[in-house]
Design an enzyme around this catalytic site. Structure first.
Site, PDB file in Angstrom:
ATOM      1  N   LYS A 158      44.537  36.536  42.179  1.00 35.63           N
ATOM      2  CA  LYS A 158      43.230  37.022  42.614  1.00 35.63           C
ATOM      3  C   LYS A 158      42.201  35.893  42.536  1.00 35.63           C
ATOM      4  O   LYS A 158      42.207  35.101  41.594  1.00 35.63           O
ATOM      5  CB  LYS A 158      42.803  38.190  41.726  1.00 35.63           C
ATOM      6  CG  LYS A 158      41.536  38.907  42.161  1.00 35.63           C
ATOM      7  CD  LYS A 158      41.275  40.097  41.233  1.00 35.63           C
ATOM      8  CE  LYS A 158      40.013  40.851  41.599  1.00 35.63           C
ATOM      9  NZ  LYS A 158      39.788  41.994  40.683  1.00 35.63           N
ATOM     10  N   SER A 233      39.143  46.296  42.780  1.00 28.54           N
ATOM     11  CA  SER A 233      38.745  45.035  43.363  1.00 28.54           C
ATOM     12  C   SER A 233      39.912  44.065  43.591  1.00 28.54           C
ATOM     13  O   SER A 233      39.739  43.037  44.249  1.00 28.54           O
ATOM     14  CB  SER A 233      37.694  44.369  42.480  1.00 28.54           C
ATOM     15  OG  SER A 233      38.226  44.007  41.217  1.00 28.54           O
ATOM     16  N   GLY A 255      37.352  48.817  35.865  1.00 25.67           N
ATOM     17  CA  GLY A 255      37.152  50.256  36.020  1.00 25.67           C
ATOM     18  C   GLY A 255      38.292  50.900  36.789  1.00 25.67           C
ATOM     19  O   GLY A 255      38.198  52.053  37.210  1.00 25.67           O
ATOM     20  N   GLY A 256      39.364  50.115  36.977  1.00 22.76           N
ATOM     21  CA  GLY A 256      40.508  50.599  37.752  1.00 22.76           C
ATOM     22  C   GLY A 256      40.963  49.590  38.788  1.00 22.76           C
ATOM     23  O   GLY A 256      41.729  49.911  39.703  1.00 22.76           O
ATOM     24  N   SER A 257      40.555  48.341  38.654  1.00 22.80           N
ATOM     25  CA  SER A 257      40.692  47.367  39.733  1.00 22.80           C
ATOM     26  C   SER A 257      42.097  46.846  40.008  1.00 22.80           C
ATOM     27  O   SER A 257      42.316  46.190  41.019  1.00 22.80           O
ATOM     28  CB  SER A 257      39.756  46.176  39.488  1.00 22.80           C
ATOM     29  OG  SER A 257      38.421  46.567  39.663  1.00 22.80           O
TER      30      SER A 257
END
Length: 597
Positions: A158, A233, A255-257
């Protein structure tokens, strides 16, 4: 115009007190002039930033074109030999690499070729890592008995991770041309295990979104439906892996990326407990010298893969030497991989819920939990309904902690640079004057309680942050006590309230990802595994969705319409530092689901 707004306001105020119309007019003219000059300067700065973006994109486009030419064989990128490599699962691939049946160079070229091929459609790759070819050639000189557990495995990265010689912009054009001086610890550790980082993947601007677009690299789309987002993300990772352009990658999760894009794109992912593996190494997170940092919730580095096997391989490889990680990153607990916990011989007690009582899951996402429940029950596990207490408030508290500064630091970083639709809601909310928020509040609360909380999230005073922190602490202890009282080994829950939506919904439906956010606050290990797809039956059941209760619910239903055929995952959650057990249950669900097919 060296004066600041406070000085100008003072000057105008004095002029008005004098009652002199001429001086008052001069004061007004100064204000208008100041605003005009400021806007002009901002426009000039944005134009310069766009030129920087244009130059960077042109350079990457040329690199991709040259790579394509060098990899093509009579106009074909993915040759039959490369296709055979791409068809191998990660366990079989590693076995072939370690035994020299396949070479790191051949495997690397296969994944470079496939990544280039799919990138034309989904736009998931920001850049290719030029040095990967040399790393692959070097690995071929290593004796078989000295080869690491990730020997020759290509890994996608990433964009926010620090890679020596490459920018980590997080979508801010102001960070173009500021390459990292060294690899971050996580990337360096993966290379020491003989993995090959080979490409850099896309993300949403600032990373605070579950869409996947930014002004530098554009938008990554869902490989199953190009009109919808791949999630975020870590969206570029999920999309590339789902399209076959990578088989293992690293992402981040605040938050859940790593979990949301895995759910929306149809891949597997794991968010470890904070402190189980390296925490540092990503732009805008711990250990990288940030000027500001949110308190109360922290991002975790995690993995995405085509299969649960890839997650197991990467986690077990990293955790062979946890003492080294703990020395290099003080946040890491030196806890090794526990094979006995992963290879469970006993039947488990598993809690499940399909609604969190805060944001209703759409029919397909709810059904996914029931399918996982049925599969696990058929294999002899005890699966009991259990909705942890306080989930909705925890989701709200995450937003309070993330935006405790009322957007001050974000707006400062975004000043004078191109902005993206991924952060549209944040920009509008943070820039909205307090008086307008006050005037709009009664109507907004009537139309949408979720939007009302969103525009007001974050405490007004620093002392209020202490109160919210105490509230978080009380909920955490109460929730984990209820978990312990029930004796649950793990929980299964929706990975999100909706399947992949069109990207324009993501910015305004942040609370729709409450199912993942809460486990960032709790710092529980959580993973996502694909289990089903949205069906025509799920679409019909949308007519029962509570669209009248909140405007956000109506948007969620609208975003879900037309999603038939899109992948849906299920989330597996464990107690802190029990990643091995989470992966065990994920592997079981994956195996049982494939047997059912």
């Amino acid at each position: 115009m060296g004066m600041n707004p406070e000085q100008i306001t003072c000057w105008v105020g004095e002029a008005l007190k004098m009652g002199n119309q001429k001086k008052s007019a001069i004061g007004v003219a100064i204000i208008v002039g100041y605003i005009t000059v400021k806007k002009c300067r901002n426009m000039i700065k944005i134009r310069a930033e766009k030129n920087k973006i244009k130059q960077k994109v042109a350079g990457i486009k040329e690199k991709k074109l040259n790579m394509t030419k060098s990899l093509e064989n009579e106009g074909v990128l993915v040759t039959p030999a490369r296709h055979a490599i791409l068809n191998l699962g990660i366990k079989e691939l590693v076995e072939n690499l370690r035994s020299s049946q396949l070479s790191p160079v051949a495997v690397l070229k296969a994944y470079q070729a496939r990544a280039l091929e799919v990138d034309k459609e989904i736009k998931a790759v920001c850049d290719f890592i030029t040095e990967a070819d040399d790393w692959a050639k070097h690995l071929e000189t290593i004796a078989e008995d000295e080869r690491g557990p990730l020997y020759g495995v290509p890994i996608s990265v990433k964009e926010c991770f620090l890679l020596k010689g490459y920018d980590a912009t997080i979508g801010l054009s102001s960070l173009i041309g500021h390459p990292a001086a060294d690899d971050c610890h996580l990337v360096a550790a993966l290379k020491s295990l003989h993995a090959i980082p080979f490409c850099i993947t896309n993300f949403p601007q600032t990373l605070i979104s579950y869409s996947c677009s930014n002004p530098i690299y554009g938008e990554t789309v869902n490989p199953h439906d190009h009109s919808r987002t791949c999630g975020g993300s870590s969206g570029g990772e999920a999309a590339l892996i789902a399209a076959g352009g990578s088989l293992l990658g690293i992402g981040t999760d605040l938050g859940g990326s790593v979990r949301i894009p895995a759910h929306m794109s149809g891949t597997c992912s794991l968010k470890p407990t904070n402190g189980r593996i390296y925490e540092s190494g990503q732009r805008a997170s711990v250990g990288t010298g940030c000027e500001s940092m949110a308190n109360g919730v922290y991002s975790a580095n995690g993995f995405l893969s085509q299969s649960v096997d890839g997650l197991v391989l990467s986690m077990s490889a990293l955790l062979k030497n946890p003492e080294k990680m703990a020395r290099e990153d003080w946040r890491v607990v030196p806890l090794p991989w526990r094979e006995a916990m992963f290879n469970q011989g006993k039947k488990l007690k598993i809690g499940w819920y399909d609604q969190d009582g805060y944001f209703p899951a759409t029919p397909g996402c709810s059904r996914a939990v029931h399918e996982a429940k049925t599969l696990l029950e058929s294999n002899g596990h005890e699966v009991v309904q259990f909705t942890p207490p306080g989930l909705g408030r925890l989701a709200e508290l995450e937003l309070d902690f993330l935006f405790a500064d009322k957007g001050y630091h974000a707006l400062k970083a975004l000043d004078g640079i191109p902005l993206d639709k991924a952060i549209e809601a944040f920009e509008i909310t943070f820039k909205l004057p307090r008086i307008l928020k006050f005037l709009l509040s009664p109507v907004l609360k009537w139309v949408s309680d979720k939007l009302y909380h969103f525009i007001h999230c974050g405490p007004e005073l620093s002392r209020d942050l202490w109160v919210k922190n105490a509230e978080k602490d009380a909920i955490e202890y109460n929730l984990m006590a209820a978990w312990e009282e029930g004796g649950y080994d793990v929980l299964i829950a929706p990975a999100c309230s909706i399947p992949a939506p069109p990207s324009n919904y993501c910015s305004w439906l942040l609370q729709a990802v409450s199912y993942t956010m809460v486990y960032n606050v709790l710092s529980c290990p959580a993973g996502v595994v694909p289990i089903t797809k949205e069906t025509s039956g799920d679409q019909e059941e949308l007519s029962k969705y509570p669209v009248r209760e909140d405007l956000c619910y109506r948007w969620a239903a609208d975003a879900t319409k037309g999603a038939e055929g899109l992948p849906i995952g299920v989330q597996v959650v464990g107690r802190r530092f029990q990643e091995e057990l989470v992966l065990h249950v994920m592997k079981e669900i994956e195996t049982l689901a494939k047997m059912k097919e």
